[in-house]
Design a protein around this motif. Sequence first.
Motif, mmCIF file in Angstrom:
data_model
loop_
_atom_site.group_PDB
_atom_site.id
_atom_site.type_symbol
_atom_site.label_atom_id
_atom_site.label_comp_id
_atom_site.label_asym_id
_atom_site.label_seq_id
_atom_site.Cartn_x
_atom_site.Cartn_y
_atom_site.Cartn_z
ATOM 1 N N LYS A 209 0.835 -1.202 0.000
ATOM 2 C CA LYS A 209 0.000 0.000 0.000
ATOM 3 C C LYS A 209 0.867 1.248 0.000
ATOM 4 C CE LYS A 209 -0.816 0.027 5.039
ATOM 5 N NZ LYS A 209 -1.879 0.009 6.077
ATOM 6 N N THR A 210 0.323 2.285 -0.607
ATOM 7 C CA THR A 210 1.022 3.567 -0.719
ATOM 8 C C THR A 210 0.439 4.537 0.302
ATOM 9 O OG1 THR A 210 1.417 3.223 -3.082
ATOM 10 C CG2 THR A 210 1.631 5.465 -2.250
ATOM 11 N N LEU A 211 1.308 5.154 1.079
ATOM 12 C CA LEU A 211 0.888 6.107 2.105
ATOM 13 C C LEU A 211 1.559 7.453 1.879
ATOM 14 C CD1 LEU A 211 1.207 3.841 5.272
ATOM 15 C CD2 LEU A 211 -0.879 4.372 4.017
ATOM 16 N N SER A 212 0.867 8.499 2.229
ATOM 17 C CA SER A 212 1.422 9.848 2.162
ATOM 18 C C SER A 212 1.863 10.251 3.568
ATOM 19 C CB SER A 212 0.368 10.825 1.631
ATOM 20 O OG SER A 212 0.903 12.129 1.509
ATOM 21 N N VAL A 213 3.143 10.570 3.715
ATOM 22 C CA VAL A 213 3.703 10.904 5.026
ATOM 23 C C VAL A 213 4.062 12.384 5.067
ATOM 24 C CG1 VAL A 213 5.497 10.400 6.716
ATOM 25 C CG2 VAL A 213 4.652 8.586 5.223
ATOM 26 N N GLY A 222 16.795 9.671 13.553
ATOM 27 C CA GLY A 222 16.193 8.883 14.615
ATOM 28 C C GLY A 222 14.793 9.301 15.031
ATOM 29 N N ASP A 223 14.317 10.487 14.583
ATOM 30 C CA ASP A 223 12.955 10.907 14.915
ATOM 31 C C ASP A 223 11.948 9.960 14.265
ATOM 32 O OD1 ASP A 223 13.747 13.018 16.457
ATOM 33 O OD2 ASP A 223 13.544 14.529 14.892
ATOM 34 N N ARG A 224 10.799 9.790 14.921
ATOM 35 C CA ARG A 224 9.778 8.875 14.410
ATOM 36 C C ARG A 224 8.465 9.626 14.184
ATOM 37 N NH1 ARG A 224 9.146 3.347 17.508
ATOM 38 N NH2 ARG A 224 8.380 4.722 19.149
ATOM 39 N N ILE A 225 7.817 9.306 13.077
ATOM 40 C CA ILE A 225 6.513 9.871 12.741
ATOM 41 C C ILE A 225 5.495 8.740 12.835
ATOM 42 C CG2 ILE A 225 5.157 11.054 10.976
ATOM 43 C CD1 ILE A 225 7.920 11.962 9.801
ATOM 44 N N ARG A 226 4.474 8.925 13.622
ATOM 45 C CA ARG A 226 3.502 7.854 13.870
ATOM 46 C C ARG A 226 2.295 8.012 12.943
ATOM 47 N NH1 ARG A 226 0.440 6.847 19.674
ATOM 48 N NH2 ARG A 226 -0.824 5.045 19.043
ATOM 49 N N LEU A 227 1.962 6.935 12.236
ATOM 50 C CA LEU A 227 0.753 6.887 11.410
ATOM 51 C C LEU A 227 -0.203 5.888 12.078
ATOM 52 C CD1 LEU A 227 2.236 6.861 7.793
ATOM 53 C CD2 LEU A 227 1.594 8.802 9.217
#
Length: 373
Positions: A209-213, A222-227
Amino acid sequence: MSKRDYYEVLDVGRDATEAELKKAYRRVAMKHHPDRNPDNKESEDKFKEANEAFEVLSDPEKKARYDQYGHAGVNPQGGGGGAGDFGDIFSDIFGDIFGGSGGRGGRAGVRKGADLRYNLELDLENAVKGTTVKIRIPTAVNCGSCSGTGAKKGSSPVDCATCNGIGQVRMQQGFFSVQQTCPRCQGSGKQIKDPCNTCHGRGQVEEQKTLSVKVPAGVDEGDRIRLTGEGQAGVNGGPPGDLYVQVHMRAHKLFVRDGRDLHCEIPISFVDAALGGELEVPTLDGRVKLKIPAETQTGKLFRLRGKGVTSVRGGPAGDLLCRVVVETPVKLTRRQKEILQEFQKIGESEGQQSPKMTSWFDGVKKFVDDLRA
């Protein structure tokens, strides 16, 4: 609950050798083995976690997929993590010390899907200013044909004949009695007599699947982005897990980032270093003027305040630190060589125009004299 990083579970680096992985696994598994920690749920979970981590990291192919995609690359079934192989893994490492047993399974119920990780490489400019990127990830979703049950439409799972629907079996060897996950139903307590033709009884199918971040401005290594809800599908109707996009910075041609600050090297001619001058230096916002005072030595740092990075966590922008490197000219013409030779003669007669060199040679002379004394 999100899954821990497999390297963190075994307390090893990403470059750990096979022997180091095996040693680390043995240490964790021995500490948390169920026979040493009866009725200890925390140790039981850590024992299972160590088995799962070792199963992946000891397999070069699985390790490569894990390093790229995190848990998404190795757990297409939604986080089972090879529970059915615990006994084999532990037996390979420990032989019959504990009777070749594995972890103790519990009857499967409604569970949240596994959290996933995706490693995202960013250029410095995009990390500093923010951007939106599209990513493709492998994932497992509930099978539409059987609604995630694994059974063909019109049928339903039945109790496992081996464990009678409990999901666990007890193994006896010598003095040891070990309860472990049922090898036939993998702890679910159910069997599928008539499997779905689409998912072949798994209850889930693999998809890309393709997601837009949306990457916020100021993220760093090292930073994390939560979806939320973009992880693996839940088990038995449970909610999906989350996807964590972990940021990794590509090397930049000009700048090195250190938190809020940026560092760069600026080559200047020995003439500008000696006489002083004004240079144009790059920043992330364009070029700015930098005054170089006369008699500047190589390695001198110049600080341009506010020309660094504003962190994603807020606060003022950092600084740009420019390190001057005096460059020796090459491919000199005959006339340039004559001028430099004349300059050298004048310098020798004037004296004290190279204080560092003079001091160094004085130190060498004293050192040699002391050795002779």
